[in-house]
Design a protein around this motif. Structure first.
Motif, mmCIF file in Angstrom:
data_model
loop_
_atom_site.group_PDB
_atom_site.id
_atom_site.type_symbol
_atom_site.label_atom_id
_atom_site.label_comp_id
_atom_site.label_asym_id
_atom_site.label_seq_id
_atom_site.Cartn_x
_atom_site.Cartn_y
_atom_site.Cartn_z
ATOM 1 N N PRO A 130 -4.420 -5.041 8.995
ATOM 2 C CA PRO A 130 -3.261 -4.880 8.112
ATOM 3 C C PRO A 130 -3.003 -6.096 7.221
ATOM 4 O O PRO A 130 -2.581 -5.942 6.069
ATOM 5 N N ASP A 131 -3.269 -7.284 7.735
ATOM 6 C CA ASP A 131 -3.040 -8.479 6.924
ATOM 7 C C ASP A 131 -3.989 -8.530 5.725
ATOM 8 O O ASP A 131 -3.578 -8.881 4.615
ATOM 9 N N LEU A 132 -5.254 -8.178 5.962
ATOM 10 C CA LEU A 132 -6.204 -8.157 4.854
ATOM 11 C C LEU A 132 -5.866 -7.042 3.879
ATOM 12 O O LEU A 132 -5.949 -7.223 2.658
ATOM 13 N N LEU A 133 -5.460 -5.897 4.391
ATOM 14 C CA LEU A 133 -5.073 -4.792 3.501
ATOM 15 C C LEU A 133 -3.925 -5.205 2.584
ATOM 16 O O LEU A 133 -3.898 -4.840 1.404
ATOM 17 N N ALA A 134 -2.999 -5.976 3.121
ATOM 18 C CA ALA A 134 -1.866 -6.432 2.303
ATOM 19 C C ALA A 134 -2.347 -7.334 1.168
ATOM 20 O O ALA A 134 -1.809 -7.278 0.060
ATOM 21 N N ARG A 135 -3.369 -8.147 1.446
ATOM 22 C CA ARG A 135 -3.892 -9.039 0.402
ATOM 23 C C ARG A 135 -4.691 -8.252 -0.643
ATOM 24 O O ARG A 135 -4.863 -8.731 -1.768
ATOM 25 N N LEU A 136 -5.140 -7.073 -0.288
ATOM 26 C CA LEU A 136 -5.953 -6.265 -1.193
ATOM 27 C C LEU A 136 -5.120 -5.293 -2.025
ATOM 28 O O LEU A 136 -5.669 -4.414 -2.686
ATOM 29 N N ASP A 137 -3.800 -5.457 -2.022
ATOM 30 C CA ASP A 137 -2.938 -4.469 -2.658
ATOM 31 C C ASP A 137 -3.251 -4.258 -4.134
ATOM 32 O O ASP A 137 -3.279 -3.108 -4.614
ATOM 33 N N VAL B 253 -6.167 -5.482 -5.833
ATOM 34 C CA VAL B 253 -7.598 -5.284 -6.045
ATOM 35 C C VAL B 253 -8.058 -3.888 -5.650
ATOM 36 O O VAL B 253 -8.806 -3.236 -6.367
ATOM 37 N N ALA B 254 -7.620 -3.423 -4.472
ATOM 38 C CA ALA B 254 -8.152 -2.183 -3.920
ATOM 39 C C ALA B 254 -7.080 -1.149 -3.613
ATOM 40 O O ALA B 254 -7.334 -0.184 -2.910
ATOM 41 N N GLY B 255 -5.892 -1.354 -4.152
ATOM 42 C CA GLY B 255 -4.804 -0.441 -3.862
ATOM 43 C C GLY B 255 -5.098 1.009 -4.211
ATOM 44 O O GLY B 255 -4.624 1.940 -3.557
ATOM 45 N N ARG B 256 -5.909 1.218 -5.236
ATOM 46 C CA ARG B 256 -6.228 2.598 -5.665
ATOM 47 C C ARG B 256 -6.893 3.396 -4.560
ATOM 48 O O ARG B 256 -6.646 4.601 -4.411
ATOM 49 N N VAL B 257 -7.774 2.747 -3.774
ATOM 50 C CA VAL B 257 -8.500 3.466 -2.747
ATOM 51 C C VAL B 257 -7.910 3.282 -1.346
ATOM 52 O O VAL B 257 -8.238 4.037 -0.438
ATOM 53 N N LEU B 258 -7.072 2.268 -1.182
ATOM 54 C CA LEU B 258 -6.506 2.006 0.142
ATOM 55 C C LEU B 258 -5.146 2.663 0.325
ATOM 56 O O LEU B 258 -4.663 2.779 1.425
#
Length: 290
Positions: free
Chosen positions: A276-283, A285-290
């Protein structure tokens, strides 16, 4: 269809955009740290533009310490769709002379001291960089460069070295003769890889300043010579940037080469195993697919 927003990453000698309307320097916070500098935003020819000085105003970052992840994240966070990287480079080819521009289409990455991906433990992704630049965006840069009158080469392989020292003679000869590289620089990697992970179209304009150290008639690289050529190149680079809004237009359809969908099937880690911490940092960059 979306609005075009052009980002220009300026290398050595390029520190702003001429004629930018409603220009203001904007500070952007990213999960990857601070970008190289504040970002200059505005409009040019009716199209939104963002300028980022890669080395910071005053040239405070070396090629190794440029915060590449923060820079690309900041551009994505501001809604940029197309990234044009302008960089000073050495030439490994007689026909690519100082003062010429090269629209790069391939890279050899020899950097080793930089973080090269937004992804990692807790969210693994593999994007393709077989064709690391966007042909559509590169074609616009080729036309814009040609219209300035500068001699421009369509296609070339950029050898990205760590630096900040220039090449040894043995290295320069190897890159040219054995590896087939055309130009040599220190900053387009991992920048191009990160732009692909962020689903941003990326084009690279190499401004040649010298012949590196391989050329028998030019000797080793001389910084004073580079600065003099940089100043001449900067005029053409500014004209190139000024022409991009009209060539790319204000409305943008999906990239026909898929740059803006690079993450479509790239993420390998299952949803239940993602950090979850990495997902938050990817908001951004990768929010479209995450």
């Amino acid at each position: 269809m979306t609005d075009t927003k052009i980002a220009v990453i300026g290398g050595s000698g390029i520190y702003d955009i001429d004629g930018l309307q409603d220009a203001q320097w904007t500070t952007v916070q990213t999960p990857w740290g601070a970008p190289s500098d504040a970002l200059l935003t505005g409009r040019l020819g009716g199209v939104d533009m963002v300028f980022l000085p890669r080395h910071g105003r005053g040239h405070v970052h070396s090629p190794t310490t440029v915060p590449y992840r923060a820079n690309i994240d900041a551009l994505k966070r501001l809604g940029c769709t197309d990234v044009v990287a302008v960089s000073a480079c050495g030439s490994l080819r007689e026909t690519m002379a100082p003062g010429d521009f090269v629209i790069v289409d391939q890279f050899i990455d020899r950097t080793f001291a930089r973080e090269k991906s937004f992804f990692g433990t807790g969210c693994v992704a593999h994007v393709s960089v077989a064709h690391p630049t966007c042909p559509r965006l590169s074609a616009a840069c080729l036309q814009a460069a040609g219209d300035t009158g500068v001699t421009t080469h369509d296609g070339g392989t950029y050898l990205a070295m760590e630096g900040p020292q220039f090449s040894t003679l043995a290295e320069s000869r190897m890159y040219r003769d054995s590896w087939g590289a055309d130009v040599i620089g220190m900053t387009n990697m991992p920048e191009a890889k990160l732009a692909r992970e962020a689903e941003l179209c990326y084009a690279s304009v190499a401004m040649i300043t010298d012949y590196d150290s391989w050329h028998p008639d030019h000797g080793e690289v001389d910084v004073t010579q580079i600065i003099a050529t940089l100043q001449k190149n900067a005029t053409h680079a500014r004209a190139l940037v000024a022409a991009l809004p009209a060539l790319l237009g204000g409305a943008r359809t999906p990239c026909s080469y898929g740059c803006d969908r690079a993450l479509e099937h790239a993420i390998m880690t299952g949803p239940d195993a993602r950090d979850p911490d990495l997902l938050a940092r990817l908001d951004a960059v990768a929010g479209r697919v995450l």
